[in-house]
Design a protein around this motif. Structure first.
Motif, mmCIF file in Angstrom:
data_model
loop_
_atom_site.group_PDB
_atom_site.id
_atom_site.type_symbol
_atom_site.label_atom_id
_atom_site.label_comp_id
_atom_site.label_asym_id
_atom_site.label_seq_id
_atom_site.Cartn_x
_atom_site.Cartn_y
_atom_site.Cartn_z
ATOM 1 N N GLY A 210 126.893 78.561 102.620
ATOM 2 C CA GLY A 210 125.738 78.872 101.868
ATOM 3 C C GLY A 210 124.512 79.600 102.571
ATOM 4 N N TRP A 211 123.508 79.855 101.835
ATOM 5 C CA TRP A 211 122.459 80.577 102.529
ATOM 6 C C TRP A 211 121.380 79.722 102.228
ATOM 7 C CZ3 TRP A 211 123.070 85.094 105.079
ATOM 8 C CH2 TRP A 211 124.367 85.749 104.737
ATOM 9 N N TYR A 212 120.394 79.651 103.371
ATOM 10 C CA TYR A 212 119.054 79.061 103.365
ATOM 11 C C TYR A 212 118.160 80.143 103.974
ATOM 12 C CZ TYR A 212 121.285 74.380 103.018
ATOM 13 O OH TYR A 212 122.127 73.517 102.526
ATOM 14 N N ARG A 213 116.688 79.760 103.607
ATOM 15 C CA ARG A 213 115.874 80.795 104.202
ATOM 16 C C ARG A 213 114.672 79.951 104.729
ATOM 17 N NH1 ARG A 213 114.008 83.464 98.260
ATOM 18 N NH2 ARG A 213 112.891 81.693 97.327
ATOM 19 N N LYS B 218 106.610 77.198 106.880
ATOM 20 C CA LYS B 218 107.404 76.425 105.624
ATOM 21 C C LYS B 218 108.489 75.830 106.197
ATOM 22 C CE LYS B 218 105.544 79.069 101.964
ATOM 23 N NZ LYS B 218 105.886 79.898 100.475
ATOM 24 N N GLN B 219 109.171 74.833 105.631
ATOM 25 C CA GLN B 219 110.565 74.304 105.976
ATOM 26 C C GLN B 219 111.688 75.242 105.369
ATOM 27 O OE1 GLN B 219 110.378 70.191 104.367
ATOM 28 N NE2 GLN B 219 109.902 69.516 106.308
ATOM 29 N N ARG B 220 112.764 75.090 106.329
ATOM 30 C CA ARG B 220 113.896 75.624 105.487
ATOM 31 C C ARG B 220 114.403 75.256 104.315
ATOM 32 N NH1 ARG B 220 118.812 76.818 109.887
ATOM 33 N NH2 ARG B 220 116.859 77.323 111.120
ATOM 34 N N GLU B 221 114.532 76.183 103.310
ATOM 35 C CA GLU B 221 115.041 75.566 102.033
ATOM 36 C C GLU B 221 116.492 76.400 101.612
ATOM 37 O OE1 GLU B 221 112.181 77.082 99.169
ATOM 38 O OE2 GLU B 221 112.683 79.089 99.615
ATOM 39 N N VAL B 222 117.106 75.618 100.853
ATOM 40 C CA VAL B 222 118.343 76.203 100.277
ATOM 41 C C VAL B 222 117.989 77.163 99.483
ATOM 42 C CG1 VAL B 222 118.601 74.474 98.594
ATOM 43 C CG2 VAL B 222 120.592 75.422 99.454
ATOM 44 N N THR C 148 110.387 86.901 101.010
ATOM 45 C CA THR C 148 110.358 87.499 102.280
ATOM 46 C C THR C 148 110.524 86.106 103.301
ATOM 47 O OG1 THR C 148 109.129 89.312 102.054
ATOM 48 C CG2 THR C 148 108.788 88.328 104.363
ATOM 49 N N ALA C 149 111.668 86.113 104.206
ATOM 50 C CA ALA C 149 111.750 84.979 104.945
ATOM 51 C C ALA C 149 112.896 85.517 106.036
ATOM 52 C CB ALA C 149 112.390 83.946 104.180
ATOM 53 N N VAL C 150 113.504 84.466 106.733
ATOM 54 C CA VAL C 150 114.591 84.835 107.740
ATOM 55 C C VAL C 150 115.865 83.727 106.986
ATOM 56 C CG1 VAL C 150 115.716 84.211 109.800
ATOM 57 C CG2 VAL C 150 113.320 84.943 109.809
ATOM 58 N N TYR C 151 116.747 84.621 106.496
ATOM 59 C CA TYR C 151 117.699 83.896 106.022
ATOM 60 C C TYR C 151 118.961 83.646 106.744
ATOM 61 C CZ TYR C 151 115.770 85.342 101.349
ATOM 62 O OH TYR C 151 115.190 85.378 100.255
ATOM 63 N N TYR C 152 119.272 82.224 106.748
ATOM 64 C CA TYR C 152 120.225 81.811 107.473
ATOM 65 C C TYR C 152 121.651 81.328 106.723
ATOM 66 C CZ TYR C 152 116.500 80.934 110.868
ATOM 67 O OH TYR C 152 115.502 81.151 111.633
ATOM 68 N N CYS C 153 122.736 81.845 107.472
ATOM 69 C CA CYS C 153 123.948 81.474 106.859
ATOM 70 C C CYS C 153 124.628 80.045 107.169
ATOM 71 C CB CYS C 153 125.316 82.322 107.181
ATOM 72 S SG CYS C 153 126.929 81.902 106.759
ATOM 73 N N SER C 154 125.083 79.377 106.356
ATOM 74 C CA SER C 154 125.644 78.022 106.924
ATOM 75 C C SER C 154 127.070 77.589 106.504
ATOM 76 C CB SER C 154 124.692 76.866 106.010
ATOM 77 O OG SER C 154 124.987 76.951 104.823
ATOM 78 N N LEU C 155 127.718 76.868 107.193
ATOM 79 C CA LEU C 155 128.936 76.620 106.693
ATOM 80 C C LEU C 155 128.905 74.960 107.230
ATOM 81 C CD1 LEU C 155 132.200 76.777 106.538
ATOM 82 C CD2 LEU C 155 132.266 77.393 108.894
ATOM 83 N N ARG C 156 129.278 74.059 106.039
ATOM 84 C CA ARG C 156 129.318 72.701 106.254
ATOM 85 C C ARG C 156 130.806 72.350 106.235
ATOM 86 N NH1 ARG C 156 126.814 68.176 102.081
ATOM 87 N NH2 ARG C 156 127.155 66.437 103.573
ATOM 88 N N VAL C 157 131.405 71.816 107.176
ATOM 89 C CA VAL C 157 132.684 71.376 107.104
ATOM 90 C C VAL C 157 132.979 69.626 106.887
ATOM 91 C CG1 VAL C 157 133.321 73.123 108.600
ATOM 92 C CG2 VAL C 157 132.578 71.170 109.622
ATOM 93 N N SER C 158 131.755 68.925 107.185
ATOM 94 C CA SER C 158 131.973 67.441 106.888
ATOM 95 C C SER C 158 130.515 67.050 106.582
ATOM 96 C CB SER C 158 132.658 66.793 108.103
ATOM 97 O OG SER C 158 131.724 66.840 109.067
#
Length: 116
Positions: free
Chosen positions: A35-38, A43-47, A90-100
């Motif tokens: 997924g992607w969060y920003r 502000k807090q990181r949001e999905v 406008t934000a920093v976008y973070y990729c995420s990988l949840r495996v568990s």
């Protein structure tokens, strides 16, 4: 060791489009959620959007109808197509990988700036 490498951020005018990519490498289970969060300053990181092995997808209300998440399971790559961008995206976008339930990996982040 799992690594996530993002690309595709940048500066765009309001109404424009950008496409983010994120490729995961390492030992990755077949069933996972990418997924992607920003996160904006103060502000807090949001999905933003998530997809579980291509079976289901979820979007934040603020991006529904404008952003599309997709993935190529063979390449362990997730994409975020962002259309009709707004300055508030406008934000920093973070990729995420949840495996568990206990383990989520994060990318280094990519800056998206939308000018008005």
């Amino acid at each position: 060791q799992v690594q996530l490498v993002e690309s595709g951020g940048g500066l765009v005018q309001a109404g424009g489009s950008l496409r983010l990519s994120c490729t995961a490498s390492g030992s990755i289970p077949k069933i996972n959620t990418m997924g992607w969060y920003r996160q904006s300053p103060g502000k807090q990181r949001e999905v933003v959007a998530t997809t579980t092995s291509g079976i289901s997808t979820n979007y934040a209300d603020s991006v529904k109808g404008r952003f599309t998440i997709s993935r190529d399971n063979a390449k362990n790559t997730v994409y975020l197509q962002m259309n009709s961008l707004k300055p508030e995206d406008t934000a920093v976008y973070y990729c995420s990988l949840r495996v568990s339930r206990e383990r989520t990996y994060w990318g280094q982040g990519t800056q998206v700036t939308v000018s008005s």
